[in-house]
Design a protein around this motif. Structure first.
Motif, PDB file in Angstrom:
ATOM      1  N   TYR A 128       4.018 -11.481  -9.527  1.00  0.00           N
ATOM      2  CA  TYR A 128       2.795 -11.765  -8.767  1.00  0.00           C
ATOM      3  C   TYR A 128       2.577 -13.277  -8.769  1.00  0.00           C
ATOM      4  O   TYR A 128       2.530 -13.905  -9.831  1.00  0.00           O
ATOM      5  CB  TYR A 128       1.599 -11.048  -9.394  1.00  0.00           C
ATOM      6  N   LEU A 176      -4.592  -4.996 -11.295  1.00  0.00           N
ATOM      7  CA  LEU A 176      -4.239  -3.829 -10.488  1.00  0.00           C
ATOM      8  C   LEU A 176      -5.194  -3.657  -9.317  1.00  0.00           C
ATOM      9  O   LEU A 176      -4.790  -3.227  -8.229  1.00  0.00           O
ATOM     10  CB  LEU A 176      -4.222  -2.577 -11.363  1.00  0.00           C
ATOM     11  N   ASP A 231       8.141  -7.260  -5.076  1.00  0.00           N
ATOM     12  CA  ASP A 231       8.714  -6.173  -5.864  1.00  0.00           C
ATOM     13  C   ASP A 231      10.199  -6.045  -5.542  1.00  0.00           C
ATOM     14  O   ASP A 231      10.582  -5.997  -4.360  1.00  0.00           O
ATOM     15  CB  ASP A 231       7.987  -4.859  -5.547  1.00  0.00           C
ATOM     16  N   ARG A 242      -2.116  -4.887  -1.215  1.00  0.00           N
ATOM     17  CA  ARG A 242      -1.261  -3.954  -0.479  1.00  0.00           C
ATOM     18  C   ARG A 242      -1.964  -3.435   0.764  1.00  0.00           C
ATOM     19  O   ARG A 242      -1.360  -3.307   1.834  1.00  0.00           O
ATOM     20  CB  ARG A 242      -0.862  -2.789  -1.391  1.00  0.00           C
ATOM     21  N   GLY A 274       2.509  -6.956  -1.195  1.00  0.00           N
ATOM     22  CA  GLY A 274       1.070  -7.156  -1.066  1.00  0.00           C
ATOM     23  C   GLY A 274       0.755  -8.626  -0.914  1.00  0.00           C
ATOM     24  O   GLY A 274       1.487  -9.489  -1.420  1.00  0.00           O
ATOM     25  N   ARG A 320       5.369  -7.403 -13.781  1.00  0.00           N
ATOM     26  CA  ARG A 320       5.211  -5.979 -14.075  1.00  0.00           C
ATOM     27  C   ARG A 320       6.523  -5.274 -13.750  1.00  0.00           C
ATOM     28  O   ARG A 320       6.749  -4.839 -12.621  1.00  0.00           O
ATOM     29  CB  ARG A 320       4.057  -5.364 -13.282  1.00  0.00           C
ATOM     30  N   GLU A 360       2.344 -10.180  -4.049  1.00  0.00           N
ATOM     31  CA  GLU A 360       3.185  -9.298  -4.868  1.00  0.00           C
ATOM     32  C   GLU A 360       4.585  -9.210  -4.263  1.00  0.00           C
ATOM     33  O   GLU A 360       4.743  -8.863  -3.098  1.00  0.00           O
ATOM     34  CB  GLU A 360       2.572  -7.897  -4.939  1.00  0.00           C
ATOM     35  N   ARG A 366      -4.070  -6.149  -6.858  1.00  0.00           N
ATOM     36  CA  ARG A 366      -2.800  -5.678  -6.289  1.00  0.00           C
ATOM     37  C   ARG A 366      -3.040  -4.642  -5.194  1.00  0.00           C
ATOM     38  O   ARG A 366      -2.461  -4.721  -4.100  1.00  0.00           O
ATOM     39  CB  ARG A 366      -1.934  -5.067  -7.392  1.00  0.00           C
ATOM     40  N   ASP A 367      -3.890  -3.654  -5.488  1.00  0.00           N
ATOM     41  CA  ASP A 367      -4.167  -2.599  -4.506  1.00  0.00           C
ATOM     42  C   ASP A 367      -4.815  -3.178  -3.252  1.00  0.00           C
ATOM     43  O   ASP A 367      -4.487  -2.781  -2.121  1.00  0.00           O
ATOM     44  CB  ASP A 367      -5.057  -1.527  -5.118  1.00  0.00           C
TER      45      ASP A 367
END
Length: 717
Positions: free
Chosen positions: A660, A696, A403, A703, A680, A655, A401, A699-700
């Motif tokens: 990603y 998601l 951002d 991270r 992440g 997103r 990920e 993703r979590d």
């Protein structure tokens, strides 16, 4: 029929209404589950829409709307030939694939006016297509034909002739001006309804909350703090969800919580300069507004989630974050006041940067309602897209990920101002190449017909209208042709991308003058953010570090939601009516909730006369941010970052400000607005996500997996 029979029939009718609503909710869940299965089947490499349609009990058109990837590739490619040209003339553009010498990839990323001289484009008059578009499919006899319209919705356009020319004006007597008053500060308390901990100024109290109804919260807070409380920030507990299990939708549970009767209180109707009245129904961050029956007290209950994720911080730390935020803002605005939401506060702070001397001393006029409506319908926000197999491998080597830090702050240095000019296809075609490039490089909103190159093998570049209200997708299939609206940064990226130039045909446009209405505001917020981010890294007290971190996130919300507030969507009014007076529900209202005592409804009321409505600014920033997800220049590092600088098939999702990928990238990160932060990293192999929930979850996990590495590398914290 006597009165008794009439009333009994009304009671039965109410029961039918309740049963119908519950049945509709159950049907909606079944349809959602069915659509999910259709999209899952669509991922199969041999998925056949003509087999799926009868199995689902739907038409072929319905199946393609749910899963556009099921449209045969060869027929999608034929849309280049089958899409009819509009009756007006269009001008065609084919850009070179060379990047500009100074590396600018979009107008919003530039630092000086004017197009780069090293970039050239060829323009020619596009010949109109004389024949109407045939159907996309030759279906089986029992199936319905699918036309091009079935794959998308039609966006509005500007009428021809004087009617369209009339749109290009400002709304009379509606101007953004520098305020001549200071906002009123509100006495605020911070409450964790899960633990009962209440913080008021420097006092910490513990309340006894037998339940989390609004009535109980108001009674407990006003008992602990008898006078003066005007705002209750909920830091944890989500009290509006306490009976969510009794309702088919979360929004229904919130509406029931907001509208439950409270002895001694009623829904607030507003006061003085504060136009905010009534409750705001939102599934996660609602706003409850009440006034006491005697008129002495006005109070609102709202979530700190509007400002930032508390990340487990207690009410005292959350209050410290707001105090720190206010003190930091006061170094830039001596009249700064924190209002209830970041959108209100951000826009109020912007009004205090409107110049009182010079060209815009009289303020910034608001566009005509027709142009505001057009921008609302044709300017999407952040890009949200999940790319599934076979466009990406079934098994990913990793999920990484990236951002963009404080992304929108990168795109506020130049914004459209003044009355826009209408640039028709004929006008554009009559210009020289230099004039055309300068226009595309400026602040414009363009109505275009787009064709994906035959050799394209990467992600889509421009948004296209998809089925559903304000839904967008990004066609990438070679040969696909579609009509859309897009901002200058995205048009420029499509022409100057590092792979293959796209074909763009200009149909119509709004072209503004370049200005800097947001520059001062954005610079002050960036300085506040930098100061708080430094404190979050360096402060010796862990609680103060956390407070500074939360405050820096709040500054991001001031910018993000402040920009969103300029967009001005049509107003939706929510109201309540006693069930004994249900005939008073407005005829154009949608009923969104009901209890034994009252009915909750909402209805659209069009655009209000908002003096600070500037959707042209929001549209330009959103376009610049979407373009930067694809490609942006890092001048100091002499490199580029973004999705187009990754191998084909490695982009898994977009997103808003994040991309990603299945492979890590060596993109530079200096903690500056717009830089790509590796947030992440989950090592594979792992299955490619096919739903947002699965993305998601990965993703979590990514991270969490990166946290130890991030702790060892402060530059990525």
């Amino acid at each position: 029929m006597d009165a008794k029979t009439y009333n009994a029939a009304l009671a039965d009718l109410r029961k039918d209404r309740d049963a119908i609503k519950q049945a509709k909710a159950a049907l909606a869940r079944l349809e959602a589950a069915r659509d999910k299965k259709i999209r899952m089947l669509a991922a199969h490499d041999k998925a056949n829409p003509e087999r799926i349609a009868p199995a689902a009990g739907l038409s072929l058109a319905d199946i393609v709307q749910i899963a556009p990837s099921l449209a045969p590739d060869k027929l999608l490619a034929e849309t280049q030939e089958s899409t009819p040209a509009p009756t007006s003339t269009s001008a065609s553009i084919v850009g070179q694939s060379t990047m500009p010498a100074d590396g600018r990839t979009a107008p919003a990323a530039a630092e000086q006016p004017g197009p780069p001289e090293t970039h050239a484009a060829s323009f020619r008059q596009a010949a109109p297509t004389p024949h109407p578009a045939p159907a996309l499919f030759e279906p089986a006899a029992a199936a319905e034909p699918v036309t091009a319209a079935a794959l998308s919705r039609e966006l509005p356009s500007i009428p021809d002739g004087p009617e369209g020319d009339r749109w290009f004006a400002h709304t009379p007597h509606l101007v953004s001006t520098h305020p001549n008053f200071t906002q009123q500060a509100r006495s605020t308390v911070f409450l964790d309804t899960a633990t009962g901990v209440l913080v008021h100024r420097d006092q910490t109290l513990r309340l006894n909350l037998p339940d989390t109804t609004a009535a109980t919260i108001l009674q407990a807070v006003f008992h602990a703090v008898p006078e003066g409380t005007e705002r209750i920030f909920i830091t944890a507990g989500d009290p509006w969800h306490h009976q969510a299990g009794r309702h088919p939708f979360l929004k229904d549970a919130v509406a029931a919580w907001l509208n439950a009767p409270i002895p001694g209180w009623r829904t607030d109707t507003g006061r003085g300069k504060d136009k905010m009245a009534g409750h705001f129904v939102h599934p996660r961050n609602p706003v409850a507004r009440y006034q006491s029956d005697n008129g002495r007290h006005h109070v609102e209950i709202r979530s700190v989630g509007e400002w930032f994720d508390p990340e487990g911080a207690g009410p005292a730390t959350v209050r410290d974050a707001f105090v720190l935020l206010w003190k930091t803002l006061r170094t830039h605005w001596n009249d700064a006041v924190l209002m209830g939401s970041p959108s209100q506060t951000g826009r109020d702070l912007w009004t205090r940067t409107i110049p009182t001397r010079g060209q815009y001393a009289d303020g910034y006029p608001v566009l005509s309602e027709e142009l505001r409506s057009l921008l609302h319908a044709t300017a999407g926000q952040g890009r949200t897209e999940l790319i599934t197999p076979p466009a990406v491998p079934e098994q990913l080597p990793a999920l990484v990920e990236y951002d963009r830090t404080f992304a929108y702050a990168k795109h506020t240095w130049k914004s459209p101002v003044g009355t826009p000019r209408r640039i028709t296809a004929a006008t554009f075609a009559s210009w020289s190449e230099k004039e055309q490039l300068k226009a595309l490089y400026g602040c414009g909103h363009w109505h275009v017909r787009v064709t994906v190159p035959d050799t394209w093998n990467h992600v889509g570049l421009l948004p296209a209208p998809a089925p559903g209200d304000r839904a967008w997708h990004y066609p990438a299939q070679p040969g696909t042709t579609f009509t859309t609206w897009a901002g200058g940064p995205e048009i420029y990226t499509a022409l100057a991308n590092p792979l293959t130039p796209w074909r763009i045909e200009i149909l119509d446009a709004l072209l503004f003058d370049d200005g800097k209405p947001l520059d001062d505001w954005s610079k002050k917020l960036r300085e506040a953010w930098s100061s708080l981010a430094a404190q979050a890294d360096l402060h010796g007290d862990p609680n103060q570090r956390q407070a500074a971190h939360l405050a820096s996130r709040a500054v991001r919300s001031l910018l993000l939601y402040g920009i969103g507030s300029f967009a001005q969507r049509p107003r939706m009014v929510t109201g309540t009516t006693p069930r004994t007076a249900e005939r008073d529900v407005p005829p154009d209202a949608e009923i969104i909730g009901f209890t034994d005592e009252q009915i909750t409804w909402q209805r659209p009321t069009g655009f209000s006369r908002d003096p600070n409505a500037h959707p042209e600014w929001a549209a330009a920033i959103w376009s610049g941010a979407r373009a930067a997800l694809l490609s942006q220049r890092h001048r100091d590092d002499n490199t580029h970052a973004g999705a187009l600088h990754t191998p084909p098939g490695s982009v898994v999702a977009f997103r808003t400000d994040a991309v990603y990928l299945s492979t890590p990238q060596a993109w530079p990160y200096h903690g500056q607005p717009g830089d790509y932060l590796r947030k992440g990293h989950l090592a594979g192999p792992l299955p490619a996500p096919t739903t947002e929930d699965k993305l998601l979850a990965l993703r979590d996990a990514g991270r969490t997996a990166l946290q130890p590495a991030a702790a060892a590398a402060p530059g990525e914290a």
